[in-house]
Design a protein around this motif. Structure first.
Motif, PDB file in Angstrom:
ATOM      1  N   UNK A 204      61.337  74.795  30.407  1.00 54.78           N
ATOM      2  CA  UNK A 204      60.096  75.326  29.823  1.00 54.78           C
ATOM      3  C   UNK A 204      59.093  74.213  29.505  1.00 54.78           C
ATOM      4  N   UNK A 205      59.080  73.186  30.350  1.00 55.66           N
ATOM      5  CA  UNK A 205      58.081  72.108  30.248  1.00 55.66           C
ATOM      6  C   UNK A 205      57.266  72.083  31.544  1.00 55.66           C
ATOM      7  N   UNK A 206      56.472  73.114  31.791  1.00 54.93           N
ATOM      8  CA  UNK A 206      55.803  73.232  33.087  1.00 54.93           C
ATOM      9  C   UNK A 206      54.757  72.167  33.361  1.00 54.93           C
ATOM     10  N   UNK A 207      54.296  71.465  32.321  1.00 53.99           N
ATOM     11  CA  UNK A 207      53.317  70.390  32.523  1.00 53.99           C
ATOM     12  C   UNK A 207      53.962  69.126  33.065  1.00 53.99           C
ATOM     13  N   UNK A 208      55.266  69.149  33.275  1.00 55.96           N
ATOM     14  CA  UNK A 208      56.013  67.970  33.704  1.00 55.96           C
ATOM     15  C   UNK A 208      55.318  67.261  34.864  1.00 55.96           C
ATOM     16  N   UNK A 209      55.078  65.970  34.672  1.00 55.38           N
ATOM     17  CA  UNK A 209      54.385  65.141  35.653  1.00 55.38           C
ATOM     18  C   UNK A 209      55.413  64.264  36.361  1.00 55.38           C
ATOM     19  N   UNK A 210      55.550  64.382  37.693  1.00 59.03           N
ATOM     20  CA  UNK A 210      56.546  63.568  38.398  1.00 59.03           C
ATOM     21  C   UNK A 210      56.345  62.073  38.207  1.00 59.03           C
ATOM     22  N   UNK A 211      55.107  61.644  38.026  1.00 58.33           N
ATOM     23  CA  UNK A 211      54.866  60.217  37.785  1.00 58.33           C
ATOM     24  C   UNK A 211      55.469  59.787  36.450  1.00 58.33           C
ATOM     25  N   UNK A 212      55.387  60.642  35.438  1.00 54.42           N
ATOM     26  CA  UNK A 212      55.992  60.310  34.146  1.00 54.42           C
ATOM     27  C   UNK A 212      57.506  60.341  34.217  1.00 54.42           C
ATOM     28  N   UNK A 213      58.050  61.231  35.048  1.00 50.48           N
ATOM     29  CA  UNK A 213      59.500  61.236  35.264  1.00 50.48           C
ATOM     30  C   UNK A 213      59.930  59.906  35.865  1.00 50.48           C
ATOM     31  N   UNK A 214      59.216  59.458  36.883  1.00 45.84           N
ATOM     32  CA  UNK A 214      59.556  58.190  37.525  1.00 45.84           C
ATOM     33  C   UNK A 214      59.435  57.021  36.560  1.00 45.84           C
ATOM     34  N   UNK A 215      58.396  57.028  35.733  1.00 47.82           N
ATOM     35  CA  UNK A 215      58.228  55.952  34.755  1.00 47.82           C
ATOM     36  C   UNK A 215      59.348  55.959  33.725  1.00 47.82           C
ATOM     37  N   UNK A 216      59.753  57.156  33.310  1.00 49.01           N
ATOM     38  CA  UNK A 216      60.842  57.272  32.338  1.00 49.01           C
ATOM     39  C   UNK A 216      62.128  56.691  32.906  1.00 49.01           C
ATOM     40  N   UNK A 217      62.457  57.067  34.137  1.00 47.51           N
ATOM     41  CA  UNK A 217      63.685  56.595  34.766  1.00 47.51           C
ATOM     42  C   UNK A 217      63.605  55.101  35.051  1.00 47.51           C
ATOM     43  N   UNK A 218      62.471  54.647  35.567  1.00 45.37           N
ATOM     44  CA  UNK A 218      62.317  53.231  35.915  1.00 45.37           C
ATOM     45  C   UNK A 218      62.357  52.339  34.688  1.00 45.37           C
ATOM     46  N   UNK A 219      61.904  52.853  33.553  1.00 49.45           N
ATOM     47  CA  UNK A 219      61.845  52.047  32.341  1.00 49.45           C
ATOM     48  C   UNK A 219      63.131  51.978  31.562  1.00 49.45           C
ATOM     49  N   UNK A 220      64.149  52.719  32.003  1.00 51.94           N
ATOM     50  CA  UNK A 220      65.425  52.728  31.282  1.00 51.94           C
ATOM     51  C   UNK A 220      66.216  51.464  31.589  1.00 51.94           C
ATOM     52  N   UNK A 221      66.764  50.812  30.568  1.00 52.26           N
ATOM     53  CA  UNK A 221      67.597  49.631  30.803  1.00 52.26           C
ATOM     54  C   UNK A 221      68.874  50.005  31.541  1.00 52.26           C
ATOM     55  N   UNK A 222      69.646  48.989  31.891  1.00 47.58           N
ATOM     56  CA  UNK A 222      70.920  49.232  32.555  1.00 47.58           C
ATOM     57  C   UNK A 222      71.878  49.940  31.609  1.00 47.58           C
ATOM     58  N   UNK A 223      72.874  50.625  32.187  1.00 46.23           N
ATOM     59  CA  UNK A 223      73.865  51.349  31.394  1.00 46.23           C
ATOM     60  C   UNK A 223      74.726  50.365  30.596  1.00 46.23           C
ATOM     61  N   UNK A 224      75.326  50.805  29.472  1.00 44.25           N
ATOM     62  CA  UNK A 224      75.158  52.135  28.875  1.00 44.25           C
ATOM     63  C   UNK A 224      73.861  52.224  28.066  1.00 44.25           C
ATOM     64  N   UNK A 225      73.216  53.379  28.196  1.00 39.20           N
ATOM     65  CA  UNK A 225      71.924  53.542  27.540  1.00 39.20           C
ATOM     66  C   UNK A 225      71.590  55.027  27.440  1.00 39.20           C
ATOM     67  N   UNK A 226      70.867  55.383  26.386  1.00 35.90           N
ATOM     68  CA  UNK A 226      70.399  56.750  26.184  1.00 35.90           C
ATOM     69  C   UNK A 226      68.917  56.706  25.834  1.00 35.90           C
ATOM     70  N   UNK A 227      68.136  57.517  26.513  1.00 34.50           N
ATOM     71  CA  UNK A 227      66.724  57.673  26.178  1.00 34.50           C
ATOM     72  C   UNK A 227      66.514  59.106  25.702  1.00 34.50           C
ATOM     73  N   UNK A 228      65.972  59.252  24.512  1.00 34.01           N
ATOM     74  CA  UNK A 228      65.766  60.566  23.899  1.00 34.01           C
ATOM     75  C   UNK A 228      64.286  60.900  23.942  1.00 34.01           C
ATOM     76  N   UNK A 229      63.960  62.053  24.506  1.00 39.70           N
ATOM     77  CA  UNK A 229      62.581  62.551  24.519  1.00 39.70           C
ATOM     78  C   UNK A 229      62.502  63.708  23.525  1.00 39.70           C
ATOM     79  N   UNK A 230      61.871  63.510  22.366  1.00 37.82           N
ATOM     80  CA  UNK A 230      61.815  64.576  21.360  1.00 37.82           C
ATOM     81  C   UNK A 230      60.816  65.657  21.739  1.00 37.82           C
ATOM     82  N   UNK A 231      60.909  66.794  21.062  1.00 42.15           N
ATOM     83  CA  UNK A 231      59.880  67.808  21.225  1.00 42.15           C
ATOM     84  C   UNK A 231      58.646  67.387  20.430  1.00 42.15           C
ATOM     85  N   UNK A 232      57.576  68.182  20.510  1.00 46.57           N
ATOM     86  CA  UNK A 232      56.324  67.760  19.877  1.00 46.57           C
ATOM     87  C   UNK A 232      56.414  67.773  18.353  1.00 46.57           C
TER      88      UNK A 232
END
Length: 217
Positions: free
Chosen positions: A105-133
């Protein structure tokens, strides 16, 4: 690192019950379907997502998944967290090094932001949390390796995920991609989505079309 996006989707007839005073049952179903279509389209266009798997007991969602080249896993309606874990298990069995848990239910999802989120994640083990508004829930989780923590969605989930990462000795951080912090559960959320979509061109074609038809009624 190979990344699998996991998309748990509840049955469309049961979706968006908190909008019952704003939208009738048929429109709520149509909105849920439109939003899932837009999320699947965005994930398909994201270059850093290697595979998308949809976990659902909804036949309509299965058909949409196939149309967008995603895999499907059956769901027995035991809740969002259980469905997310099923998707994580699927990814682990196929040797994906990272999973991105994304809501439908996040229809505004931007593929460029998805790529930036994934690319910006450090090496494992790691967790990135995206909170709601609102800052207390969790809209998305990027987990490497996929079983670094167990997802636990619902009210207060942001704090639970932070505590789970800390307890597991896993590094974690919070990220707030604009297109991922807007999910739709209430009339206020729907209004916030309209603002976000109105501020940009392109994307969310199915949801935009539905909202435009509602405006003409």
């Amino acid at each position: 690192m190979r990344t699998c996006a996991v998309l748990p989707i509840k049955r469309f007839d049961d979706a968006k019950q908190r909008l019952d005073k704003t939208l009738n049952a048929g429109t709520r179903r149509a909105l849920a379907e439109a939003m899932v279509s837009d999320v699947l389209n965005a994930l398909r266009r994201a270059e850093r997502i290697d595979k998308v798997v949809v976990v659902t007991g909804e036949s309509g969602a299965e058909a949409l998944a196939r149309a967008y080249g995603a895999e499907t896993i059956g769901d027995d309606d035991r809740g969002h967290s259980h469905a997310a874990r099923a998707g994580v298990d699927w990814a682990l069995e196929r040797d994906y090094e990272r999973v991105l848990l994304v809501p439908g239910d996040c229809p505004a999802l931007d593929p460029r932001e998805v790529d930036e989120l994934v690319a910006g994640a450090p090496s494992a083990p790691d967790v990135v949390i995206v909170p709601d508004r609102h800052g207390t829930g969790t809209n998305a989780l990027l987990i490497a390796p996929p079983d670094a923590i167990s997802p636990s969605f619902g009210p207060g989930s942001r704090e639970r995920h932070e505590e789970a990462a800390g307890a597991a000795g896993v590094g974690w951080r919070v990220a707030e991609p604009r297109s991922l912090v807007i999910d739709v559960d209430t009339a206020e959320d729907l209004a916030a989505l309209r603002v976000v979509l109105g501020a940009r061109t392109g994307g969310a074609a199915h949801t935009r079309g539905l909202l435009a038809r509602l405006d003409r009624q």
